[in-house]
Design an enzyme around this catalytic site. Structure first.
Site, PDB file in Angstrom:
ATOM      1  N   PHE A  14       1.544   8.384   1.004  1.00 58.22           N
ATOM      2  CA  PHE A  14       2.068   7.360   1.920  1.00 58.22           C
ATOM      3  C   PHE A  14       1.820   5.950   1.411  1.00 58.22           C
ATOM      4  O   PHE A  14       2.021   4.983   2.144  1.00 58.22           O
ATOM      5  CB  PHE A  14       1.432   7.519   3.309  1.00 58.22           C
ATOM      6  CG  PHE A  14       1.701   8.860   3.938  1.00 58.22           C
ATOM      7  CD1 PHE A  14       2.918   9.128   4.547  1.00 58.22           C
ATOM      8  CD2 PHE A  14       0.756   9.879   3.896  1.00 58.22           C
ATOM      9  CE1 PHE A  14       3.188  10.372   5.115  1.00 58.22           C
ATOM     10  CE2 PHE A  14       1.017  11.122   4.456  1.00 58.22           C
ATOM     11  CZ  PHE A  14       2.231  11.364   5.065  1.00 58.22           C
ATOM     12  N   ALA A  21      13.747  -8.360  11.386  1.00 60.27           N
ATOM     13  CA  ALA A  21      15.190  -8.371  11.089  1.00 60.27           C
ATOM     14  C   ALA A  21      15.404  -9.086   9.755  1.00 60.27           C
ATOM     15  O   ALA A  21      14.611  -9.923   9.344  1.00 60.27           O
ATOM     16  CB  ALA A  21      15.932  -9.087  12.201  1.00 60.27           C
ATOM     17  N   GLY A  22      16.476  -8.739   9.066  1.00 62.37           N
ATOM     18  CA  GLY A  22      16.760  -9.384   7.782  1.00 62.37           C
ATOM     19  C   GLY A  22      17.861  -8.666   7.037  1.00 62.37           C
ATOM     20  O   GLY A  22      18.761  -8.093   7.657  1.00 62.37           O
ATOM     21  N   GLU A  72       4.107   0.367  -2.318  1.00 58.52           N
ATOM     22  CA  GLU A  72       4.043  -0.491  -3.503  1.00 58.52           C
ATOM     23  C   GLU A  72       3.671  -1.894  -3.028  1.00 58.52           C
ATOM     24  O   GLU A  72       4.092  -2.335  -1.968  1.00 58.52           O
ATOM     25  CB  GLU A  72       5.392  -0.502  -4.218  1.00 58.52           C
ATOM     26  CG  GLU A  72       5.651   0.803  -4.926  1.00 58.52           C
ATOM     27  CD  GLU A  72       7.045   0.901  -5.528  1.00 58.52           C
ATOM     28  OE1 GLU A  72       7.673  -0.126  -5.768  1.00 58.52           O
ATOM     29  OE2 GLU A  72       7.499   2.038  -5.748  1.00 58.52           O
ATOM     30  N   CYS A 122      12.037   4.709  -1.854  1.00 59.73           N
ATOM     31  CA  CYS A 122      11.769   5.834  -0.940  1.00 59.73           C
ATOM     32  C   CYS A 122      12.695   5.938   0.268  1.00 59.73           C
ATOM     33  O   CYS A 122      13.228   7.019   0.529  1.00 59.73           O
ATOM     34  CB  CYS A 122      10.324   5.749  -0.462  1.00 59.73           C
ATOM     35  SG  CYS A 122       9.156   6.057  -1.788  1.00 59.73           S
TER      36      CYS A 122
HETATM   37  N1  LIG Z   1       6.831   4.672  -5.250  1.00 60.12           N
HETATM   38  C1  LIG Z   1       6.389   4.804  -4.019  1.00 60.12           C
HETATM   39  O1  LIG Z   1       6.124   3.837  -3.324  1.00 60.12           O
HETATM   40  C2  LIG Z   1       6.159   6.179  -3.436  1.00 60.12           C
HETATM   41  C3  LIG Z   1       5.399   6.321  -2.269  1.00 60.12           C
HETATM   42  C4  LIG Z   1       5.198   7.586  -1.746  1.00 60.12           C
HETATM   43  C5  LIG Z   1       5.756   8.696  -2.361  1.00 60.12           C
HETATM   44  N2  LIG Z   1       6.507   8.531  -3.488  1.00 60.12           N
HETATM   45  C6  LIG Z   1       7.043   9.739  -4.140  1.00 60.12           C
HETATM   46  O2  LIG Z   1       6.216  10.045  -5.256  1.00 60.12           O
HETATM   47  C7  LIG Z   1       7.004  10.565  -6.326  1.00 60.12           C
HETATM   48  C8  LIG Z   1       6.813   9.718  -7.573  1.00 60.12           C
HETATM   49  O3  LIG Z   1       7.296   8.415  -7.293  1.00 60.12           O
HETATM   50  P1  LIG Z   1       7.078   7.203  -8.309  1.00 60.12           P
HETATM   51  O4  LIG Z   1       7.598   5.992  -7.637  1.00 60.12           O
HETATM   52  O5  LIG Z   1       5.688   7.226  -8.817  1.00 60.12           O
HETATM   53  O6  LIG Z   1       8.085   7.664  -9.477  1.00 60.12           O
HETATM   54  P2  LIG Z   1       8.195   7.068 -10.958  1.00 60.12           P
HETATM   55  O7  LIG Z   1       9.569   7.374 -11.384  1.00 60.12           O
HETATM   56  O8  LIG Z   1       7.685   5.668 -10.988  1.00 60.12           O
HETATM   57  O9  LIG Z   1       7.158   7.947 -11.800  1.00 60.12           O
HETATM   58  C9  LIG Z   1       7.376   9.271 -12.183  1.00 60.12           C
HETATM   59  C10 LIG Z   1       6.766   9.458 -13.561  1.00 60.12           C
HETATM   60  O10 LIG Z   1       6.806  10.831 -13.915  1.00 60.12           O
HETATM   61  C11 LIG Z   1       7.057  10.916 -15.314  1.00 60.12           C
HETATM   62  N3  LIG Z   1       7.544  12.264 -15.657  1.00 60.12           N
HETATM   63  C12 LIG Z   1       8.754  12.818 -15.405  1.00 60.12           C
HETATM   64  N4  LIG Z   1       8.803  14.082 -15.894  1.00 60.12           N
HETATM   65  C13 LIG Z   1       7.591  14.333 -16.461  1.00 60.12           C
HETATM   66  C14 LIG Z   1       7.033  15.450 -17.125  1.00 60.12           C
HETATM   67  N5  LIG Z   1       7.721  16.566 -17.327  1.00 60.12           N
HETATM   68  N6  LIG Z   1       5.767  15.354 -17.573  1.00 60.12           N
HETATM   69  C15 LIG Z   1       5.046  14.225 -17.401  1.00 60.12           C
HETATM   70  N7  LIG Z   1       5.533  13.130 -16.791  1.00 60.12           N
HETATM   71  C16 LIG Z   1       6.784  13.175 -16.303  1.00 60.12           C
HETATM   72  C17 LIG Z   1       8.087   9.823 -15.540  1.00 60.12           C
HETATM   73  O11 LIG Z   1       8.191   9.476 -16.899  1.00 60.12           O
HETATM   74  C18 LIG Z   1       7.518   8.706 -14.675  1.00 60.12           C
HETATM   75  O12 LIG Z   1       6.609   7.895 -15.378  1.00 60.12           O
HETATM   76  C19 LIG Z   1       8.449  10.602  -5.816  1.00 60.12           C
HETATM   77  O13 LIG Z   1       8.730  11.860  -5.289  1.00 60.12           O
HETATM   78  C20 LIG Z   1       8.435   9.572  -4.702  1.00 60.12           C
HETATM   79  O14 LIG Z   1       9.397   9.818  -3.716  1.00 60.12           O
HETATM   80  C21 LIG Z   1       6.700   7.301  -4.055  1.00 60.12           C
END
Ligand SMILES: NC(=O)c1ccc[n+]([C@@H]2O[C@H](COP(=O)([O-])OP(=O)(O)OC[C@H]3O[C@@H](n4cnc5c(N)ncnc54)[C@H](O)[C@@H]3O)[C@@H](O)[C@H]2O)c1
Length: 463
Positions: A166, A284-285, A169, A292
Site C-alpha cells: 500500500f 478536486a483538480g 510513491e 496504480c
Molecule cells: N509503484 C507503486 O506506487 C505501487 C504501490 C503499490 C503496489 N504496486 C504494485 O507493485 C508492483 C510493482 O510495481 P512497481 O511500481 O515497483 O513496478 P516497476 O515497474 O517500477 O518495477 C518492477 C521491476 O521488476 C523488474 N523485473 C521484471 N521482470 C523481472 C524478472 N523476471 N526478474 C527480475 N526483475 C524483474 C523490472 O525490471 C522492474 O525494475 C506492481 O504490481 C504494482 O501494481 C505499486
C-alpha cells in the site's frame, strides 16, 4: 531471515531496503541490466525521497545485495517476494507476463532443503495466488530430471501467500515503516506465523527509528490483518478503486460547484470533517493518475466482467476522471478563446509531487491535447523533465529549467503537479514576463489572493 525480492522497482527496492534495515539478509533480484548496474554502483535509478541514502546505508551494512542470479537468490531464501510490474494491457486487463516468468523461474530454482514462502507483493487479480502456485509447480516439474523408479527425489515444498503493498510513491519509506495495516492472505498456519515474525518489528514498532523516516507523532502498533488469499487480493484493488472514486466524486461535485456558484474546497472541507467520510482524497483538480489507480480500477472491472457482474460505480469513476483531465483545456478556451498559436506552460509533469513517475500522468494527456489543438507547450518539472524526454520522445514540448524560464512569453500557466516549490513563487515577477498573465490552478493548491494581487487572472477547479 534470508529473503529474496524479485524486481527492484519502486515497490521491490523500497521493500528490500526496509527489510534489510530490520536486520534481514536481502537479495534484490533485478532483470533490467541498466537498473541492476546502477543499483550495484549504489545509485537508485528513479526519484523517491530519501531512498538513495537509505539504499546506500543498507547496502554498506551488508544486509542488502543486488543480483541478476534468481536461481541462487531463491535457493538461499526462506521467503521469496514477487515485486515485478503488472501494467495494463490495451484492453484494461493486467499484463501478468512478468509474474508468469518469475513464478516459473522460482519453481525451477527450488530445492527440497526447506519449505519456502512465496509472497505475491505485485498487485494481481483475484485468483492469482492459485495461478502462481500452479506456475511454480510447473517450474518445479520442468527442472526435475525424470526419476529412476527407485530414486524418486524429494519434491520442493512451498506455499504462496498474498501480501499486497500500500506504499505511496513520494513517501514510500515512511509508508513501509508506518503503514495503516499489513495484510497477509493465506490459510497456511506456518506461513502466517513466518510472515508475522518477519513483520513483528513493524507491527510492534520495536525497530530503531531511521533518521530518514521519523515516526509520526502518536503512531503505535500496526494492525496485522490475516485473510484468505482471494480476500487479500481484493483488498488491494478495492482500496485503490475506493480512493480513485473519492477523487472522482470530489471532481463531479466541483463541476456542479462551478454551475451553482459554490466553492468545492469549502464543500469538501465541510463533508470531510464527517469522520465517516474523512478529508483525504477529496481534492478536486485535474484528476488522478499514476501507475496504480488506472490499472487497478481497470483490472477490477475486468475481474467483474469475467463473472458478468456490473461495475457501474467503477465505470463512472473512470469516466469522470477522463473528463476531468480536460477541464483545464476548457478553462483555457474560456479565457484565451483561441488556442491555436498560443503558448501554454505546464507546471509539473509527474503524476504527483515527490516522484518522477510519469505513468498515466494527467500532464501528458493535457500536453497531447494542447498540441493537437495547435498550441505550443512548454513544461517544467523539478525532477522528471529528463525522464519525460526519454519516455515520450514524440511529445513535442519545450522543456524549461525553472518556473521563470517556463513563464517567459507564455499566454497561460497551468499548475498540473503541486510541487512545494510552485507554492512559493514570485508571481509578480512571473506575471511581468508572460504575454497574458493567466494561471489555471489544476490542483487548487495556490492562493487565489496572492495570484490576483500579483496582477494575474486566477482560475481554479470548482471554485
Ligand atoms: N509503484 C507503486 O506506487 C505501487 C504501490 C503499490 C503496489 N504496486 C504494485 O507493485 C508492483 C510493482 O510495481 P512497481 O511500481 O515497483 O513496478 P516497476 O515497474 O517500477 O518495477 C518492477 C521491476 O521488476 C523488474 N523485473 C521484471 N521482470 C523481472 C524478472 N523476471 N526478474 C527480475 N526483475 C524483474 C523490472 O525490471 C522492474 O525494475 C506492481 O504490481 C504494482 O501494481 C505499486
Amino acid at each position: 531471515m534470508d529473503i529474496c525480492v524479485i524486481g527492484a522497482g519502486y515497490v521491490g527496492l523500497v521493500t528490500s531496503a526496509c527489510l534489510a534495515y530490520l536486520g534481514n539478509h536481502v537479495t534484490a533480484v533485478e532483470a533490467n541490466p541498466e537498473r541492476l548496474g546502477s543499483l550495484q554502483k549504489g545509485l537508485v535509478p528513479f526519484f523517491e525521497p530519501g531512498l538513495q541514502e537509505f539504499v546506500q546505508q543498507t547496502s554498506e551494512s551488508g544486509f542488502l545485495l543486488f543480483s541478476d542470479d534468481l536461481d541462487q537468490a531463491v535457493k538461499r531464501a526462506q521467503i521469496i517476494f514477487i515485486a515485478v510490474g503488472t501494467p495494463s494491457l490495451p484492453n484494461g486487463e493486467p499484463d501478468l507476463s512478468q509474474v508468469m516468468v518469475v513464478a516459473r523461474s522460482i519453481g525451477s530454482a527450488l530445492d527440497a532443503k526447506h519449505r519456502r514462502i512465496i509472497v505475491n507483493k505485485s498487485t494481481v487479480p483475484v485468483g492469482s495466488g492459485n495461478w502462481v502456485e500452479m506456475l511454480v509447480s510447473q517450474g518445479v516439474q520442468n527442472s526435475q530430471p525424470v526419476p529412476a523408479r527407485s530414486a524418486r527425489p524429494e519434491a520442493p515444498s512451498f506455499v504462496v501467500v498474498s501480501n499486497p503493498e500500500f506504499l505511496r510513491e513520494g513517501s514510500a519509506i515512511a509508508d513501509s515503516f508506518y503503514p495503516d495495516r499489513i495484510v497477509v492472505g493465506s490459510t497456511d498456519e506456518q506461513a502466517i506465523a513466518v510472515m508475522k515474525n518477519l513483520y513483528k518489528p513493524i507491527v510492534n514498532q520495536s525497530f530503531d527509528v531511521p533518521s530518514l523516516a521519523p515516526r509520526p507523532k502518536d503512531f503505535s502498533a500496526v494492525p496485522f490483518v490475516v485473510t484468505d488469499l482471494a480476500s487479500a487480493e481484493l483488498i488491494k484493488y478495492s482500496a485503490n478503486a475506493f480512493l480513485a472514486m473519492k477523487i472522482s466524486f470530489a471532481n463531479e461535485i466541483a463541476g456542479l460547484c462551478e454551475k451553482v456558484g459554490a466553492d468545492v474546497s469549502q464543500v469538501t472541507q465541510g463533508i470531510g470533517l464527517d469522520y465517516r467520510i474523512g478529508k483525504a482524497f477529496l481534492n478536486a483538480g485535474v484528476g488522478w493518475g499514476g501507475s496504480c489507480f488506472g490499472k487497478d480500477v481497470s483490472a477490477l472491472m475486468q475481474v467483474a466482467k469475467e463473472y458478468n457482474y456490473p461495475t457501474s460505480l467503477l465505470e463512472a469513476t473512470v469516466a469522470v476522471n477522463e473528463r476531468q483531465r480536460l477541464v483545464v483545456i476548457k478553462k483555457l478556451q474560456d479565457e484565451l478563446k483561441i488556442l491555436k498559436g498560443r503558448t501554454v506552460g505546464l507546471m509539473g509533469l509527474s503524476f504527483k509531487p515527490n516522484t518522477d513517475d510519469l505513468r498515466d500522468a494527467p500532464a501528458l494527456t493535457i500536453a497531447y491535447q494542447l498540441l493537437k489543438m495547435g498550441a505550443s507547450v512548454k513544461a517544467y518539472d523539478p525532477v522528471s523533465n529528463e525522464r519525460c524526454k526519454i519516455l515520450h520522445p514524440t511529445l513535442d514540448i519545450q522543456y524549461c529549467d525553472s518556473s521563470e524560464d517556463l513563464a517567459s512569453d507564455t499566454d497561460a500557466l497551468v499548475l498540473v503537479t503541486e510541487w512545494e516549490q510552485f507554492k512559493r513563487l514570485d508571481w509578480k515577477k512571473l506575471a511581468k514576463s508572460m504575454r497574458w498573465p493567466l494561471l489555471i490552478d489544476g490542483r487548487n493548491a495556490l492562493s487565489e489572493e496572492d495570484i490576483t494581487l500579483a496582477g494575474m487572472t486566477y482560475r481554479g477547479v470548482g471554485r
